[in-house]
Design an enzyme around this catalytic site. Structure first.
Site, PDB file in Angstrom:
ATOM      1  CB  SER A  86      -0.855  -0.018   1.261  1.00 22.11           C
ATOM      2  OG  SER A  86      -1.718  -1.125   1.268  1.00 22.11           O
TER       3      SER A  86
HETATM    4  N1  SAH Z   1      -0.784  -4.954   4.098  1.00 20.66           N
HETATM    5  C1  SAH Z   1      -0.199  -5.204   2.906  1.00 20.66           C
HETATM    6  C2  SAH Z   1      -1.096  -4.931   1.619  1.00 20.66           C
HETATM    7  C3  SAH Z   1      -1.090  -5.931   0.624  1.00 20.66           C
HETATM    8  S1  SAH Z   1      -2.272  -5.996  -0.802  1.00 20.66           S
HETATM    9  C4  SAH Z   1       1.160  -4.619   2.782  1.00 20.66           C
HETATM   10  O1  SAH Z   1       1.500  -3.664   3.678  1.00 20.66           O
HETATM   11  O2  SAH Z   1       1.940  -4.943   1.956  1.00 20.66           O
HETATM   12  C5  SAH Z   1      -3.529  -7.054  -0.017  1.00 20.66           C
HETATM   13  C6  SAH Z   1      -3.297  -8.279   0.501  1.00 20.66           C
HETATM   14  O3  SAH Z   1      -4.518  -9.093   0.851  1.00 20.66           O
HETATM   15  C7  SAH Z   1      -2.606  -9.314  -0.849  1.00 20.66           C
HETATM   16  O4  SAH Z   1      -1.475  -9.743  -0.261  1.00 20.66           O
HETATM   17  C8  SAH Z   1      -3.730 -10.367  -0.846  1.00 20.66           C
HETATM   18  O5  SAH Z   1      -3.234 -11.601  -1.133  1.00 20.66           O
HETATM   19  C9  SAH Z   1      -4.572 -10.363   0.459  1.00 20.66           C
HETATM   20  N2  SAH Z   1      -5.729 -10.874   0.753  1.00 20.66           N
HETATM   21  C10 SAH Z   1      -6.829 -10.550   0.055  1.00 20.66           C
HETATM   22  N3  SAH Z   1      -7.783 -11.302   0.271  1.00 20.66           N
HETATM   23  C11 SAH Z   1      -7.551 -12.029   1.373  1.00 20.66           C
HETATM   24  C12 SAH Z   1      -8.178 -12.794   2.223  1.00 20.66           C
HETATM   25  N4  SAH Z   1      -9.655 -13.332   2.055  1.00 20.66           N
HETATM   26  N5  SAH Z   1      -7.618 -13.123   3.415  1.00 20.66           N
HETATM   27  C13 SAH Z   1      -6.215 -12.667   3.625  1.00 20.66           C
HETATM   28  N6  SAH Z   1      -5.464 -12.212   2.679  1.00 20.66           N
HETATM   29  C14 SAH Z   1      -6.049 -11.541   1.763  1.00 20.66           C
END
Ligand code: SAH
Length: 223
Positions: free
Chosen positions: A73
Site C-alpha cells: 500500500s
Molecule cells: N498490508 C499489505 C497490503 C497487501 S495488498 C502490505 O503492507 O503490503 C492486500 C493483500 O491482501 C494481498 O496480499 C492479498 O493476497 C491479501 N488478501 C486478499 N484477500 C484476502 C483474504 N481473504 N485473506 C487474507 N488475505 C487476503
C-alpha cells in the site's frame, strides 16, 4: 522504538535516512499528525519489503507491485490507517492481508502485538522471511482472513488491507468493545476507507476517512 534493525536496514543512496525523512515530511504535509506513526514510518525500511529492483522507489508515496497481482500500500494510506487504529489505544491487533508484511512491521514498530493473515502462501513465506531477518515479532497464518483469527481473538483493533463490497461480520465479531476496525469498503474501482468503532453499548459507529483504491479481498487460499 523497539526495533533493533540489522545494518542492511539502514539503506544508502535512494534508500538513505535522508530520503526516508523526506517521505515523512511529505506525509506530515498531507495531514498525518501522529508522531508515533511518523516515527514508525521513519524506522521501518520499506525498501526491504519490495523487490530489489523497486527498492529505489520505496520512499515515494505510492503503492508498488509485490507480485501475484498484489501491491504494497501507499505510505500515506498505511499511515492514515495506522493513525485510525491507534485511537483504540490497542495492544493486540489483527491485520487481514499481510502482503509484503510492511503494514504489519509498522504496527510491530509501534510496540503492538500483531496477528496477520494472508491467503497467498508465497507472499506470506516472503513476508515471514523479512520479519525474521529484521528481528520483528509478528504472528501470522496462511488462511482466508475473512474469517479473522477467532482462536487468537478478540482484538483491540482490526485492519483490513484489501477491499470488499461490505464489511465482514466475522471480523466485527472479533473486535472488543471500544475497539476500532479500519477497512476499505466499496466497489473494486474505488472504495471508502471506513473506521468502525465498536461502542460499549454494542453499536458500531461508522466514519468515512478517505477515498482509497485497494486490491480485492478474495476468498479461499492459494499456495
Ligand atoms: N498490508 C499489505 C497490503 C497487501 S495488498 C502490505 O503492507 O503490503 C492486500 C493483500 O491482501 C494481498 O496480499 C492479498 O493476497 C491479501 N488478501 C486478499 N484477500 C484476502 C483474504 N481473504 N485473506 C487474507 N488475505 C487476503
Amino acid at each position: 522504538m523497539r526495533m533493533h534493525l540489522k545494518p542492511e536496514a539502514t539503506g544508502t543512496g535512494l534508500t538513505s535516512q535522508r530520503v526516508r525523512d523526506r517521505l515523512v515530511e511529505r506525509l506530515r504535509a498531507n495531514g498525518i499528525a501522529d508522531e508515533r506513526v511518523l516515527n514508525a514510518i521513519r524506522t521501518v525500511p520499506r525498501h526491504l519489503f519490495v523487490d530489489e529492483v523497486l527498492g529505489t522507489r520505496a520512499y515515494e508515496d505510492t503503492a508498488l507491485p509485490i507480485g501475484h497481482g498484489q501491491t504494497i500500500s501507499q505510505p500515506w494510506v498505511v499511515a492514515r490507517m495506522t493513525e485510525a487504529l491507534l485511537q483504540a489505544g490497542p495492544k493486540k491487533v489483527l491485520e487481514v492481508g499481510t502482503g509484503s508484511g510492511y503494514q504489519a512491521a509498522v504496527l510491530a514498530a509501534l510496540g503492538l502485538e500483531v496477528h496477520t493473515v494472508e491467503r497467498i502462501g508465497e507472499l506470506l513465506r516472503i513476508a515471514r522471511k523479512r520479519f525474521r531477518q529484521l528481528g520483528i515479532t509478528v504472528r501470522s497464518k496462511h488462511d482466508d482472513g475473512r474469517a479473522g483469527w477467532p482462536e487468537n481473538g478478540p482484538f483491540d483493533a482490526i485492519i483490513v488491507t484489501a477491499a470488499a463490497p461490505a464489511l465482514v461480520d466475522a471480523l466485527k465479531a472479533q473486535l472488543v468493545p471500544g475497539g476500532v476496525l479500519v477497512a476499505p469498503v466499496g466497489p473494486s474501482a474505488g472504495q471508502s476507507l471506513l473506521q468502525l468503532r465498536h461502542e460499549f453499548d454494542g453499536r458500531f459507529e461508522e466514519q468515512v476517512l478517505a477515498p482509497v483504491v485497494f486490491v480485492p479481498l478474495l476468498s479461499g487460499t492459494v499456495d
